[in-house]
Design a protein around this motif. Sequence first.
Motif, mmCIF file in Angstrom:
data_model
loop_
_atom_site.group_PDB
_atom_site.id
_atom_site.type_symbol
_atom_site.label_atom_id
_atom_site.label_comp_id
_atom_site.label_asym_id
_atom_site.label_seq_id
_atom_site.Cartn_x
_atom_site.Cartn_y
_atom_site.Cartn_z
ATOM 1 N N THR A 352 61.559 -35.744 32.037
ATOM 2 C CA THR A 352 61.821 -35.205 30.697
ATOM 3 C C THR A 352 61.598 -36.291 29.651
ATOM 4 N N LEU A 353 60.913 -35.921 28.566
ATOM 5 C CA LEU A 353 60.673 -36.836 27.452
ATOM 6 C C LEU A 353 61.061 -36.138 26.154
ATOM 7 N N ILE A 354 61.913 -36.790 25.360
ATOM 8 C CA ILE A 354 62.377 -36.231 24.079
ATOM 9 C C ILE A 354 62.164 -37.282 22.994
ATOM 10 N N TRP A 355 61.634 -36.851 21.845
ATOM 11 C CA TRP A 355 61.447 -37.784 20.730
ATOM 12 C C TRP A 355 61.448 -37.001 19.417
ATOM 13 N N THR A 356 61.549 -37.726 18.287
ATOM 14 C CA THR A 356 61.605 -37.111 16.960
ATOM 15 C C THR A 356 60.564 -37.747 16.058
ATOM 16 N N ASP A 357 59.836 -36.895 15.330
ATOM 17 C CA ASP A 357 58.902 -37.380 14.312
ATOM 18 C C ASP A 357 59.680 -37.548 13.009
ATOM 19 N N PRO A 358 59.878 -38.777 12.533
ATOM 20 C CA PRO A 358 60.740 -38.984 11.357
ATOM 21 C C PRO A 358 60.165 -38.420 10.069
ATOM 22 N N GLU A 359 58.849 -38.295 9.953
ATOM 23 C CA GLU A 359 58.247 -37.827 8.704
ATOM 24 C C GLU A 359 58.515 -36.338 8.459
ATOM 25 N N THR A 360 58.509 -35.551 9.514
ATOM 26 C CA THR A 360 58.713 -34.102 9.365
ATOM 27 C C THR A 360 60.053 -33.636 9.912
ATOM 28 N N ASN A 361 60.866 -34.561 10.454
ATOM 29 C CA ASN A 361 62.149 -34.222 11.068
ATOM 30 C C ASN A 361 61.958 -33.125 12.140
ATOM 31 N N THR A 362 61.008 -33.363 13.020
ATOM 32 C CA THR A 362 60.717 -32.442 14.120
ATOM 33 C C THR A 362 61.070 -33.110 15.439
ATOM 34 N N THR A 363 61.852 -32.435 16.259
ATOM 35 C CA THR A 363 62.234 -32.948 17.569
ATOM 36 C C THR A 363 61.395 -32.270 18.642
ATOM 37 N N PHE A 364 60.842 -33.059 19.564
ATOM 38 C CA PHE A 364 59.967 -32.572 20.628
ATOM 39 C C PHE A 364 60.655 -32.706 21.988
ATOM 40 N N PHE A 365 60.340 -31.773 22.868
ATOM 41 C CA PHE A 365 60.910 -31.748 24.222
ATOM 42 C C PHE A 365 59.771 -31.456 25.185
ATOM 43 N N LEU A 366 59.573 -32.317 26.175
ATOM 44 C CA LEU A 366 58.480 -32.177 27.139
ATOM 45 C C LEU A 366 59.063 -32.353 28.533
ATOM 46 N N GLU A 367 58.833 -31.365 29.409
ATOM 47 C CA GLU A 367 59.474 -31.370 30.721
ATOM 48 C C GLU A 367 58.521 -30.829 31.771
ATOM 49 N N GLY A 368 58.395 -31.550 32.888
ATOM 50 C CA GLY A 368 57.549 -31.091 33.972
ATOM 51 C C GLY A 368 57.624 -32.026 35.156
ATOM 52 N N ALA A 369 56.942 -31.650 36.224
ATOM 53 C CA ALA A 369 56.904 -32.468 37.435
ATOM 54 C C ALA A 369 55.860 -33.566 37.261
#
Length: 407
Positions: A352-369
């Motif tokens: 699992t990888l989670i991060w936030t783009d500070p310019e647009t205040n968008t949080t991303f979630f990426l999950e897989g094998a």
Amino acid sequence: MDEQMLRRALMEANLERFRDVLERADRDWNWSPRYLRQRMRLLADPFGWAKRMARPVWKRAARTAACAALACLVTLGGLMAVSPTVRAAVLGWLHQVQEDLVTFINPERTAAEDAPGGWRLSEVPEGFVLTDLSPKESSGYWRYYEPETGARLWFAVYTPEAGEVTTNVDGASDAGEGHTTVDVQGYEVDLFQSEGTILLTWQNEAGYLFLLRATDFDDTEALLSMAEGVEPYEGPGVAWEMGWVPEGYEPMYRDEGAGAVQQVWVKDGTTLTWQYVTDPICPFETPEGEPEEIDLKGATGWYWAAEEEPEESDGPTITVNGEEVQAEGSSVTVGGIIISSGSSPSAEETGTLIWTDPETNTTFFLEGALDRFDLRDMATFMEETEPQLSSPTKRAQSITGTAGGGD
């Protein structure tokens, strides 16, 4: 005078009598739920309705009641023909309760008016995290969870095209302490409440049906406050596309709306999920354990490693017309139709990888094998684009294979 002549005469007489009503038919009508239920029964079987209403009165009174029912039917039909407002009020969402199930039915299944870019909550109580979402252009659902108490929230919105929606509330009833009505955003809201479950439901003038459901959460006032905060998303118009996906993964579906996206790929029956939310009201749910910090072109990512290597698979087994079909990879062709299938990898096999783009205040979630390098490369190859909303995905075309795990 035969029955046809009598009917025609009554129709003409009522048209003349209610001419001024028809000319003012575009006014805002405020029908009560009880009146709407009676009217639906009348529309479904007018003569049967009139016969039931006439049972306890004299024969002459019964004949008068039947004529009055017919006159009301003709008048209402005329109003519905000339006024969309009246038509929507009579043929909007109706609910019925059977044991622990609450079913909402919209007989018309018409397109909603003034469809926004999607609806969402503007607040949730502190401590809740986002566990799942399925955003659409004008519908979809959002699920939240509070780890310490085990409380869960589910917010969903449906357009009239859905036709029928069912949810459960233990001990639900149209009468008694379990059911009341309250006012939210100027709409009459049905409140179903039982031990451990609270359900708020309402519809607006455009035909949208809203459901806000809580389990193991007994703060009714907080739930009403959340309902008051439901609004169309009007945030930044930003969107991203995935510029690179590991070899072998095929697109399964993409849902987009309300400033959020969920996109899924599949390989050998195993899914790869990418989600993001602009201006989130709470964080995504994270795996257990301490994450590793990863640099993503200036942004900071948090990575939770898989505990086990994913197992190799020859593809899932799909049951079609009672027969098991072995899929090659993540899809199978049956009768010329390609059917996609897939299931989420187990928690032990998931990175699992989670991060936030500070310019647009968008949080991303990426999950897989996948390992950290594949997930990192996917994140760094993202491309910002203009929002491209698409029609809701026909999920009926996706079937979970019997060898690929359940829901």
